[in-house]
Design an enzyme around this catalytic site. Sequence first.
Site, PDB file in Angstrom:
ATOM      1  N   ALA A 123     105.798 -37.835 -72.382  1.00 43.93           N
ATOM      2  CA  ALA A 123     106.298 -36.742 -71.545  1.00 43.93           C
ATOM      3  C   ALA A 123     106.385 -37.107 -70.065  1.00 43.93           C
ATOM      4  O   ALA A 123     106.599 -36.237 -69.231  1.00 43.93           O
ATOM      5  CB  ALA A 123     105.416 -35.520 -71.722  1.00 43.93           C
ATOM      6  N   HIS A 207     104.277 -32.502 -65.100  1.00 37.80           N
ATOM      7  CA  HIS A 207     103.341 -33.597 -64.863  1.00 37.80           C
ATOM      8  C   HIS A 207     103.655 -34.229 -63.507  1.00 37.80           C
ATOM      9  O   HIS A 207     104.815 -34.550 -63.226  1.00 37.80           O
ATOM     10  CB  HIS A 207     103.449 -34.663 -65.953  1.00 37.80           C
ATOM     11  CG  HIS A 207     103.179 -34.165 -67.327  1.00 37.80           C
ATOM     12  ND1 HIS A 207     101.920 -33.804 -67.753  1.00 37.80           N
ATOM     13  CD2 HIS A 207     104.017 -33.947 -68.377  1.00 37.80           C
ATOM     14  CE1 HIS A 207     101.986 -33.406 -69.009  1.00 37.80           C
ATOM     15  NE2 HIS A 207     103.238 -33.475 -69.414  1.00 37.80           N
TER      16      HIS A 207
END
Length: 256
Positions: A123, A207
């Site tokens: 990810a 993130h």
Amino acid sequence: MDAQPLAVGIIGCGNVGRILAEKQNTFRITAAYDCVPGCALDFSARFGAKPLTEFAELLAEPVEIVVEAASVSAVREYAIDVLRSGKDLIILSVGALADETFRIELLGEARRLNRKIHVPSGAIMGLDNIRIGQVSSVDTILLRTTKNPLSLGIGEPETKCVFSGTASECVQRYPKNTNVAVSLSLACGCDASVEVWSDPGETKNMHEIIFSGEFGEAYIRIRNNPSSGNGATSRLAALSALSILENLKNPLVIGA
């Protein structure tokens, strides 16, 4: 004449497996194993892979590589046997490699058998250059993950840091949300610092990577669309595994 498609086996016929199957091009998922028989049968009916309800059947299949798309426990249970059956392996549940004893054993078997274990970027982005931490000094390697509390399995009503520590500690608290942290640590060669934030207003999986050292400084932010079938998993995670599969036979290797 076109090259023969890469024959792939898969462990786990859920959301990630379906994304891979929907987009297969230079490879074919020819064998699909799931501990829930109905999942393997449904996957077979939709994508044509041979449904397997016993793991030993997968080891006997003539596939070149196996994709683990199931769970940390599946990696621990099946990964070494996959290598011993003469197949390479792609691991998506990278949190399993936070266990140093298991990781050493797994990598030892891969070296002994001359097999490859692939860890997708998952990810996040930039793992190729994060690897410079293995060959140069690192001052900071921090991962800050922000998700909706529902994705974290908590009921926190306000934006709040729910964890601060190392990647190896985080995998104990949030095992379903720490693949990125462990991947980052493996790439850099050290235990990354991790913050996990719960934000009720966040609709994506975010993130942020703060990285500094001998090379200079870097800041990377990724806001991922959650997978339609699993809000805790980013679609990018499946696409990064897809990218590995599509390029395994490509003679031009970029960033790896």
